[in-house]
Design a protein around this motif. Structure first.
Motif, mmCIF file in Angstrom:
data_model
loop_
_atom_site.group_PDB
_atom_site.id
_atom_site.type_symbol
_atom_site.label_atom_id
_atom_site.label_comp_id
_atom_site.label_asym_id
_atom_site.label_seq_id
_atom_site.Cartn_x
_atom_site.Cartn_y
_atom_site.Cartn_z
ATOM 1 N N PRO A 1 0.692 -1.612 -0.245
ATOM 2 C CA PRO A 1 0.018 -0.016 0.461
ATOM 3 C C PRO A 1 1.091 0.960 -0.196
ATOM 4 O O PRO A 1 2.165 0.895 0.785
ATOM 5 C CB PRO A 1 -0.558 -0.331 1.151
ATOM 6 C CG PRO A 1 -0.011 -0.737 2.262
ATOM 7 C CD PRO A 1 0.945 -1.643 1.411
ATOM 8 N N GLU A 2 0.185 2.023 -0.536
ATOM 9 C CA GLU A 2 1.143 3.236 -0.583
ATOM 10 C C GLU A 2 0.550 4.187 1.062
ATOM 11 O O GLU A 2 -0.286 4.401 1.421
ATOM 12 C CB GLU A 2 0.255 4.079 -1.809
ATOM 13 C CG GLU A 2 1.503 5.347 -2.015
ATOM 14 C CD GLU A 2 1.296 6.289 -3.555
ATOM 15 O OE1 GLU A 2 1.621 7.222 -3.542
ATOM 16 O OE2 GLU A 2 -0.365 5.926 -3.431
ATOM 17 N N HIS B 1 -4.742 4.157 1.779
ATOM 18 C CA HIS B 1 -4.853 2.171 1.308
ATOM 19 C C HIS B 1 -4.290 1.433 2.676
ATOM 20 O O HIS B 1 -3.807 0.595 2.165
ATOM 21 C CB HIS B 1 -3.339 3.230 -0.340
ATOM 22 C CG HIS B 1 -3.726 4.300 -0.777
ATOM 23 N ND1 HIS B 1 -4.321 3.944 -2.096
ATOM 24 C CD2 HIS B 1 -3.204 5.458 -1.091
ATOM 25 C CE1 HIS B 1 -4.633 5.242 -2.367
ATOM 26 N NE2 HIS B 1 -4.194 5.951 -1.821
ATOM 27 N N LEU B 2 -3.495 1.858 3.272
ATOM 28 C CA LEU B 2 -2.749 0.644 4.164
ATOM 29 C C LEU B 2 -3.937 0.228 5.057
ATOM 30 O O LEU B 2 -4.292 -1.026 5.135
ATOM 31 C CB LEU B 2 -1.755 1.483 5.271
ATOM 32 C CG LEU B 2 -1.273 0.619 6.337
ATOM 33 C CD1 LEU B 2 -0.213 0.070 6.028
ATOM 34 C CD2 LEU B 2 -0.590 1.203 7.190
ATOM 35 N N MET B 3 -4.839 0.864 5.327
ATOM 36 C CA MET B 3 -5.711 0.720 6.502
ATOM 37 C C MET B 3 -6.646 -1.032 5.644
ATOM 38 O O MET B 3 -7.602 -0.971 5.352
ATOM 39 C CB MET B 3 -6.660 1.860 6.998
ATOM 40 C CG MET B 3 -6.152 2.528 7.668
ATOM 41 S SD MET B 3 -4.814 1.431 8.593
ATOM 42 C CE MET B 3 -6.188 1.260 9.695
ATOM 43 N N GLU B 4 -7.288 -0.301 4.065
ATOM 44 C CA GLU B 4 -7.768 -0.969 2.860
ATOM 45 C C GLU B 4 -6.638 -2.207 2.872
ATOM 46 O O GLU B 4 -7.195 -3.589 3.497
ATOM 47 C CB GLU B 4 -8.320 -0.457 1.760
ATOM 48 C CG GLU B 4 -8.754 1.085 1.978
ATOM 49 C CD GLU B 4 -8.813 1.435 0.656
ATOM 50 O OE1 GLU B 4 -9.979 1.870 -0.087
ATOM 51 O OE2 GLU B 4 -8.486 1.319 -0.708
ATOM 52 N N SER B 5 -5.929 -2.113 2.850
ATOM 53 C CA SER B 5 -5.284 -3.328 2.889
ATOM 54 C C SER B 5 -5.073 -4.630 4.461
ATOM 55 O O SER B 5 -4.940 -5.414 4.336
ATOM 56 C CB SER B 5 -3.500 -2.852 1.984
ATOM 57 O OG SER B 5 -3.026 -2.156 1.160
ATOM 58 N N LEU B 6 -5.074 -3.434 5.278
ATOM 59 C CA LEU B 6 -4.704 -4.529 6.995
ATOM 60 C C LEU B 6 -6.560 -5.289 6.329
ATOM 61 O O LEU B 6 -6.430 -6.449 6.802
ATOM 62 C CB LEU B 6 -4.690 -3.001 7.293
ATOM 63 C CG LEU B 6 -3.684 -3.033 7.933
ATOM 64 C CD1 LEU B 6 -3.063 -2.090 9.219
ATOM 65 C CD2 LEU B 6 -2.703 -4.196 8.429
ATOM 66 N N ALA B 7 -7.687 -4.159 5.912
ATOM 67 C CA ALA B 7 -8.699 -4.568 6.629
ATOM 68 C C ALA B 7 -8.270 -6.671 5.485
ATOM 69 O O ALA B 7 -9.245 -7.055 5.684
ATOM 70 C CB ALA B 7 -10.177 -4.235 5.795
ATOM 71 N N LEU B 8 -8.064 -6.119 4.050
ATOM 72 C CA LEU B 8 -8.283 -7.824 3.748
ATOM 73 C C LEU B 8 -6.962 -8.498 4.128
ATOM 74 O O LEU B 8 -7.624 -9.462 3.892
ATOM 75 C CB LEU B 8 -7.474 -7.213 1.527
ATOM 76 C CG LEU B 8 -8.263 -6.582 0.707
ATOM 77 C CD1 LEU B 8 -7.851 -6.137 0.333
ATOM 78 C CD2 LEU B 8 -9.556 -7.616 1.130
ATOM 79 N N SER B 9 -5.689 -8.036 5.087
ATOM 80 C CA SER B 9 -5.615 -8.882 5.237
ATOM 81 C C SER B 9 -6.050 -10.069 6.285
ATOM 82 O O SER B 9 -5.255 -10.989 6.354
ATOM 83 C CB SER B 9 -3.750 -8.473 6.006
ATOM 84 O OG SER B 9 -3.810 -7.428 7.044
ATOM 85 N N ARG B 10 -6.652 -9.055 7.469
ATOM 86 C CA ARG B 10 -7.293 -9.456 8.306
ATOM 87 C C ARG B 10 -8.028 -10.885 8.045
ATOM 88 O O ARG B 10 -8.403 -12.283 8.091
ATOM 89 C CB ARG B 10 -8.074 -8.793 9.592
ATOM 90 C CG ARG B 10 -7.176 -8.017 9.756
ATOM 91 C CD ARG B 10 -7.632 -6.875 11.088
ATOM 92 N NE ARG B 10 -8.338 -5.780 10.370
ATOM 93 C CZ ARG B 10 -7.843 -5.116 10.403
ATOM 94 N NH1 ARG B 10 -6.347 -4.854 10.522
ATOM 95 N NH2 ARG B 10 -8.564 -3.952 9.825
ATOM 96 N N GLU B 11 -8.682 -10.854 6.948
ATOM 97 C CA GLU B 11 -9.739 -11.796 5.857
ATOM 98 C C GLU B 11 -8.807 -12.881 5.571
ATOM 99 O O GLU B 11 -8.930 -13.926 6.063
ATOM 100 C CB GLU B 11 -10.783 -11.036 5.098
ATOM 101 C CG GLU B 11 -11.394 -12.428 4.341
ATOM 102 C CD GLU B 11 -12.552 -12.527 5.259
ATOM 103 O OE1 GLU B 11 -12.929 -13.738 4.671
ATOM 104 O OE2 GLU B 11 -12.643 -12.222 6.253
ATOM 105 N N VAL B 12 -7.688 -12.771 4.697
ATOM 106 C CA VAL B 12 -6.949 -13.570 4.231
ATOM 107 C C VAL B 12 -5.935 -14.562 5.558
ATOM 108 O O VAL B 12 -6.647 -15.432 5.219
ATOM 109 C CB VAL B 12 -5.488 -12.810 3.675
ATOM 110 C CG1 VAL B 12 -4.371 -13.873 3.420
ATOM 111 C CG2 VAL B 12 -5.833 -12.344 2.397
#
Length: 344
Positions: A9-10, A19-30
């Motif tokens: 994320p940028e 962008h980072l917080m969006e990526s963290l949301a996805l990562s938690r689901e992964v």
């Protein structure tokens, strides 16, 4: 053995950490589904602090070194050894071509369109069709377009189905103008909302990148105790749900507020936020009031007062927002990410 999903994320001073917080949301689901994750970010201290707080593995390097890491992560040409989720405002086509050639699966998350994309998956949750125009020099990727793919933190989504009380008399206003708020619209809104008096709670949230902290400190000394001030919060879902209205710049918070069902008043900062605020207004989930530093204070107060005392309008805006953003975007995107991992 589970494959790794890499997140790039940028995050830097001037744009905040959306962008980072969006990526963290996805990562938690992964992670919840049994996958592995690895983050790569620029060495921006607030971003590093957030990643440390969330306990995910990460590397903080400059752009060139991260590219080298990505190439190495592919395991060699043709050996698809993971998936990269890249979430930047602009993506270098040459970088995407390099990653494609070494066999790394790529998911690009974008919002504004008008780019050349080489990827396996392209995600654009925007409600504006003109922002979903791209050129694909290699091949057409799988495209997830529209608000069904809005990336909302599951901790916020948890409030999507909660029943709201529109009849209460003790009102709560939330002001959250993004992680940076370069122009200092927060200061203008706080000053204007003083006219509402002490009977209405006002919760003000700024991010680590907020550049007007001295001015805010002075303003804190002048307002009554109905104002509460916070820098970043870990319970945004709860705060959005408790709020009767939220003041937003028109970025990611607009999607979050719609998901929770909180009517939003948009005081935009950048041109794309103006367009997004207009789109949400046309769909009935928000009121786009104008630019954050040029809108007259009396209009800010009057809009808040009118909306607070119009139960029907707030209920209709809440319902519109929830219909627009169902909160399942993370699940839908991770369905693809995990399916691709299984197929490698």
């Amino acid at each position: 053995m589970p494959k790794t999903t890499y997140f790039w994320p940028e995050a830097e001073q001037g744009i905040g950490m959306g962008h980072l917080m969006e990526s963290l949301a996805l990562s938690r689901e992964v992670l919840r589904r049994g996958g592995l994750v690895q983050f790569f970010v620029a060495p921006y201290p607030p971003a590093v602090d957030v990643l440390k707080c969330h306990g995910v593995p990460f590397v903080a390097e400059d752009h060139a070194k991260i590219t080298q890491h990505m190439v190495a992560a592919s395991g060699g040409q043709g050996n698809q050894n993971g998936t990269l989720v890249i979430n930047h405002r602009a993506v270098d086509p040459a970088l995407l071509e390099t990653l494609h050639k070494v066999g790394l699966r790529v998911c690009v998350i974008d919002q504004l369109g008008d780019k050349q994309i080489i990827s396996n998956l392209l995600v654009n949750p925007s409600t504006i069709h003109e922002w979903q125009r791209y050129t694909f020099p290699d091949r057409h990727p799988t495209c997830f377009f529209g608000p069904s793919y809005a990336i909302i933190d599951p901790a916020i989504v948890a409030f999507h189905t909660r029943k709201r009380n529109f009849q209460k008399k003790n009102f709560n206003i939330l002001v959250t103008m993004g992680g940076v708020d370069r122009t200092g619209a927060t200061l203008r809104i706080v000053d204007a909302l003083r006219e509402l008096g002490p009977s209405c709670e006002k919760h003000i949230i700024v991010g680590n990148g907020f550049p007007h902290k001295d001015e805010l400190s002075r303003l804190k000394q002048e307002v009554d105790n109905s104002f509460s001030f916070f820098q970043n919060v870990a319970d945004m879902g709860q705060r959005l749900f408790r709020a009767d209205i939220v003041f937003s710049a028109g970025g990611g918070t607009l999607y979050e507020a719609a998901c929770v069902g909180t009517p939003a008043i948009v005081l935009w900062e950048d041109p794309h936020e103006r367009l997004l605020g207009k789109a949400f207004t046309e769909m009935g989930a928000a009121i786009s009031l104008g630019n954050g530093i040029s809108t007259e204070p009396w209009r800010i107060v009057q809009s808040a007062r009118d909306l607070l005392h119009n139960v029907t309008a707030r209920r209709e805006m809440s319902d519109c927002g929830k219909r627009l953003i169902d909160g399942k975007g993370v699940e839908r995107i991770c369905d693809w990410l995990m399916f691709c991992q299984d197929e490698m």
